[in-house]
Design an enzyme around this catalytic site. Structure first.
Site, PDB file in Angstrom:
ATOM      1  CG  ASP A  18      22.643 -13.812  -2.932  1.00 47.12           C
ATOM      2  OD1 ASP A  18      22.337 -15.025  -2.876  1.00 47.12           O
ATOM      3  OD2 ASP A  18      23.005 -13.245  -3.984  1.00 47.12           O
ATOM      4  CG  LEU A  49      -1.981  -1.154   1.163  1.00 47.57           C
ATOM      5  CD1 LEU A  49      -2.849  -1.132   2.420  1.00 47.57           C
ATOM      6  CD2 LEU A  49      -2.842  -1.128  -0.084  1.00 47.57           C
ATOM      7  CB  CYS A  50       4.451   1.745  -0.253  1.00 47.53           C
ATOM      8  SG  CYS A  50       5.709   2.990  -0.158  1.00 47.53           S
ATOM      9  CD  GLU A  87       9.628   5.279  -0.676  1.00 50.24           C
ATOM     10  OE1 GLU A  87       8.667   5.068  -1.426  1.00 50.24           O
ATOM     11  OE2 GLU A  87       9.480   5.700   0.494  1.00 50.24           O
TER      12      GLU A  87
END
Length: 173
Positions: free
Chosen positions: A139, A88-89, A125
């Site tokens: 990773d 919902l951003c 963000e």
């Protein structure tokens, strides 16, 4: 009662009106009438490294390359893709972003500052930037150890908008 038969108490004295739900359904808040203002947010995350992962990083023997450089680039890219990941951003124009990835005694520290001029802020963000950067450190180093931990994701500071300035405890405002 909502359309799916679930009782709700939206907007009653017991519960405040929910901004992201109306009539029991999720919605994106309408910011059409809000003025575009300069907004900034800074967030951090930590990646705790077990000894074998830290050794691979410090020795430069990681077979995938430099995790810190990759994490920095990934964080910058993540800051621009937040609306694709946070349901919902609002998509906001990221007008500036910095991501710093440093090896410290406690592990890898990631800090991101994101700026915009928009009717809504850039906290998500900045938080997305540090989280995506941390995932990329994991990773890149997971071959050395699966015991790497991502911790301490938090907003350090924000400015602009109706809610004004915020600084996390221990942070300069």
């Amino acid at each position: 009662m909502s359309a799916d038969g679930v009782e709700t108490a939206v907007g009653t004295a017991q519960t405040p009106e929910l901004t992201h739900f109306r009539d029991g359904l999720p919605r994106m808040v309408d910011v059409t009438g809000k003025a575009a203002t300069a907004r900034t947010a800074t967030a951090e995350a930590w990646v705790r490294l077990p000894p074998e992962a830290r050794a691979a990083l410090e020795a430069g023997t990681n077979p995938k390359g430099d995790p810190l450089t990759v994490a920095r680039l990934a964080g910058l890219a993540g800051s621009k893709r937040t609306a694709d990941l946070v349901t919902l951003c609002h998509p906001v124009p990221v007008t500036g972003a910095e991501v710093y990835v440093t090896l410290e005694a406690a592990g890898v520290r990631i800090e991101a500052t994101v700026r915009t001029t928009a009717p809504t802020g850039v906290e998500m963000e900045a938080l997305t930037a540090v989280t995506v950067a941390a995932l990329n450190v994991y990773d890149m180093l997971k071959a050395a150890s699966k015991a790497i931990e991502i911790t301490g994701v938090r907003l350090l500071a924000k400015s602009g908008g109706k809610s004004g300035t915020y600084a996390a405890p221990g942070q300069a405002g």
